[in-house]
Design a protein around this motif. Structure first.
Motif, PDB file in Angstrom:
ATOM      1  N   ASN A 115       0.832  -1.205   0.000  1.00  0.00           N
ATOM      2  CA  ASN A 115       0.000   0.000   0.000  1.00  0.00           C
ATOM      3  C   ASN A 115       0.867   1.256   0.000  1.00  0.00           C
ATOM      4  OD1 ASN A 115      -2.378  -1.458  -0.028  1.00  0.00           O
ATOM      5  ND2 ASN A 115      -2.640  -1.387   2.185  1.00  0.00           N
ATOM      6  N   ARG A 116       1.958   1.221   0.764  1.00  0.00           N
ATOM      7  CA  ARG A 116       2.892   2.351   0.782  1.00  0.00           C
ATOM      8  C   ARG A 116       3.497   2.565  -0.602  1.00  0.00           C
ATOM      9  NH1 ARG A 116       2.163   5.970   4.550  1.00  0.00           N
ATOM     10  NH2 ARG A 116       2.462   5.176   6.618  1.00  0.00           N
ATOM     11  N   LEU A 117       3.853   1.458  -1.254  1.00  0.00           N
ATOM     12  CA  LEU A 117       4.406   1.562  -2.608  1.00  0.00           C
ATOM     13  C   LEU A 117       3.408   2.220  -3.547  1.00  0.00           C
ATOM     14  CD1 LEU A 117       6.205  -1.880  -3.126  1.00  0.00           C
ATOM     15  CD2 LEU A 117       7.260   0.349  -2.682  1.00  0.00           C
ATOM     16  N   SER A 118       2.148   1.838  -3.427  1.00  0.00           N
ATOM     17  CA  SER A 118       1.101   2.422  -4.273  1.00  0.00           C
ATOM     18  C   SER A 118       0.998   3.929  -4.052  1.00  0.00           C
ATOM     19  CB  SER A 118      -0.247   1.766  -3.993  1.00  0.00           C
ATOM     20  OG  SER A 118      -0.207   0.416  -4.362  1.00  0.00           O
ATOM     21  N   VAL A 151       3.972   5.619  -5.806  1.00  0.00           N
ATOM     22  CA  VAL A 151       3.874   5.613  -7.267  1.00  0.00           C
ATOM     23  C   VAL A 151       3.065   6.815  -7.744  1.00  0.00           C
ATOM     24  CG1 VAL A 151       2.804   4.388  -9.209  1.00  0.00           C
ATOM     25  CG2 VAL A 151       4.255   3.156  -7.624  1.00  0.00           C
ATOM     26  N   THR A 152       2.055   7.197  -6.973  1.00  0.00           N
ATOM     27  CA  THR A 152       1.222   8.336  -7.382  1.00  0.00           C
ATOM     28  C   THR A 152       1.909   9.677  -7.098  1.00  0.00           C
ATOM     29  OG1 THR A 152       0.054   8.412  -5.252  1.00  0.00           O
ATOM     30  CG2 THR A 152      -0.906   7.041  -7.008  1.00  0.00           C
ATOM     31  N   ARG A 153       2.920   9.686  -6.227  1.00  0.00           N
ATOM     32  CA  ARG A 153       3.589  10.940  -5.853  1.00  0.00           C
ATOM     33  C   ARG A 153       4.818  11.251  -6.704  1.00  0.00           C
ATOM     34  NH1 ARG A 153       4.047  10.912   0.719  1.00  0.00           N
ATOM     35  NH2 ARG A 153       1.835  10.645   1.141  1.00  0.00           N
ATOM     36  N   ASP A 209      14.496   6.824 -11.572  1.00  0.00           N
ATOM     37  CA  ASP A 209      15.330   6.090 -10.612  1.00  0.00           C
ATOM     38  C   ASP A 209      14.519   5.667  -9.392  1.00  0.00           C
ATOM     39  OD1 ASP A 209      17.608   6.264 -12.194  1.00  0.00           O
ATOM     40  OD2 ASP A 209      18.293   8.131 -11.235  1.00  0.00           O
ATOM     41  N   LEU A 210      13.691   6.574  -8.928  1.00  0.00           N
ATOM     42  CA  LEU A 210      12.847   6.254  -7.781  1.00  0.00           C
ATOM     43  C   LEU A 210      11.831   5.171  -8.137  1.00  0.00           C
ATOM     44  CD1 LEU A 210      12.055   6.826  -4.858  1.00  0.00           C
ATOM     45  CD2 LEU A 210      10.426   8.486  -5.748  1.00  0.00           C
ATOM     46  N   LEU A 254      11.111   1.537  -6.433  1.00  0.00           N
ATOM     47  CA  LEU A 254       9.780   1.049  -6.045  1.00  0.00           C
ATOM     48  C   LEU A 254       9.526  -0.331  -6.644  1.00  0.00           C
ATOM     49  CD1 LEU A 254       7.616   4.271  -6.474  1.00  0.00           C
ATOM     50  CD2 LEU A 254       8.413   3.243  -4.341  1.00  0.00           C
ATOM     51  N   GLU A 255       9.911  -0.496  -7.891  1.00  0.00           N
ATOM     52  CA  GLU A 255       9.745  -1.799  -8.537  1.00  0.00           C
ATOM     53  C   GLU A 255      10.600  -2.861  -7.849  1.00  0.00           C
ATOM     54  OE1 GLU A 255       9.907  -3.892 -12.950  1.00  0.00           O
ATOM     55  OE2 GLU A 255      10.556  -1.802 -12.738  1.00  0.00           O
ATOM     56  N   HIS A 256      11.800  -2.473  -7.445  1.00  0.00           N
ATOM     57  CA  HIS A 256      12.678  -3.391  -6.708  1.00  0.00           C
ATOM     58  C   HIS A 256      11.977  -3.889  -5.441  1.00  0.00           C
ATOM     59  CE1 HIS A 256      16.024  -4.891  -4.308  1.00  0.00           C
ATOM     60  NE2 HIS A 256      15.694  -4.004  -3.386  1.00  0.00           N
ATOM     61  N   TYR A 257      11.416  -2.966  -4.671  1.00  0.00           N
ATOM     62  CA  TYR A 257      10.739  -3.369  -3.440  1.00  0.00           C
ATOM     63  C   TYR A 257       9.500  -4.203  -3.729  1.00  0.00           C
ATOM     64  CZ  TYR A 257      13.887  -0.621  -0.623  1.00  0.00           C
ATOM     65  OH  TYR A 257      15.009  -0.146  -0.012  1.00  0.00           O
ATOM     66  N   GLN A 258       8.780  -3.824  -4.769  1.00  0.00           N
ATOM     67  CA  GLN A 258       7.605  -4.616  -5.143  1.00  0.00           C
ATOM     68  C   GLN A 258       8.022  -6.056  -5.448  1.00  0.00           C
ATOM     69  OE1 GLN A 258       5.645  -3.492  -8.814  1.00  0.00           O
ATOM     70  NE2 GLN A 258       3.662  -4.142  -7.979  1.00  0.00           N
TER      71      GLN A 258
END
Length: 128
Positions: free
Chosen positions: A34-37, A40-42, A47-48, A52-56
């Motif tokens: 949920n935090r990743l989501s 993604v909108t912000r 690079d960022l 995010l994809e790495h953590y996902q």
């Protein structure tokens, strides 16, 4: 050398504890996703977004590990239940050996997961 005797009740108790821990991890992974989501909108920085994809991906992989661990616990529980039906309480040496090996897997996974969480929280501090 001291030999550890593992009784079915004790293995079952440990299984219950592990199942709760794994369920907690599953809930945490939902929150992390949920935090990743939100992020993604912000952010639009490539690079960022790659981070995010790495953590996902890490969370998906860890979710798979959780499922595998839960499956192994259920297999052990089925075997213990079969022994209980037969009136046996201990000394299934193969099951005891697997249980001790699984305990090591849980300890290792606990460490891996803790490191992932620390890394992710540092990431969140920087970008939330």
């Amino acid at each position: 050398m001291k030999t550890e005797v593992l009784y079915n009740d004790n293995m079952h108790f440990e299984h219950v504890s592990w199942k709760r821990e794994l369920a907690f991890w599953e809930d945490e992974l939902k929150s992390f996703n949920n935090r990743l989501s939100e992020l993604v909108t912000r952010w639009t920085d490539k690079d960022l977004l790659a981070k995010l994809e790495h953590y996902q991906n890490e969370f998906v992989l860890h979710g798979g590990v959780i499922e595998d661990l839960q499956e192994i616990i259920e297999e052990h529980e089925t075997r213990i239940a079969g022994q209980d039906i037969e009136g046996e309480d201990a000394l299934d040496t193969q099951l005891a050996k697997q249980h001790v090996e699984f305990r090591t897997k849980m300890e290792n996974q606990r460490h891996i997961y803790a490191e992932l969480k620390k890394e992710f929280f540092r990431f969140l501090e920087k970008y939330m």
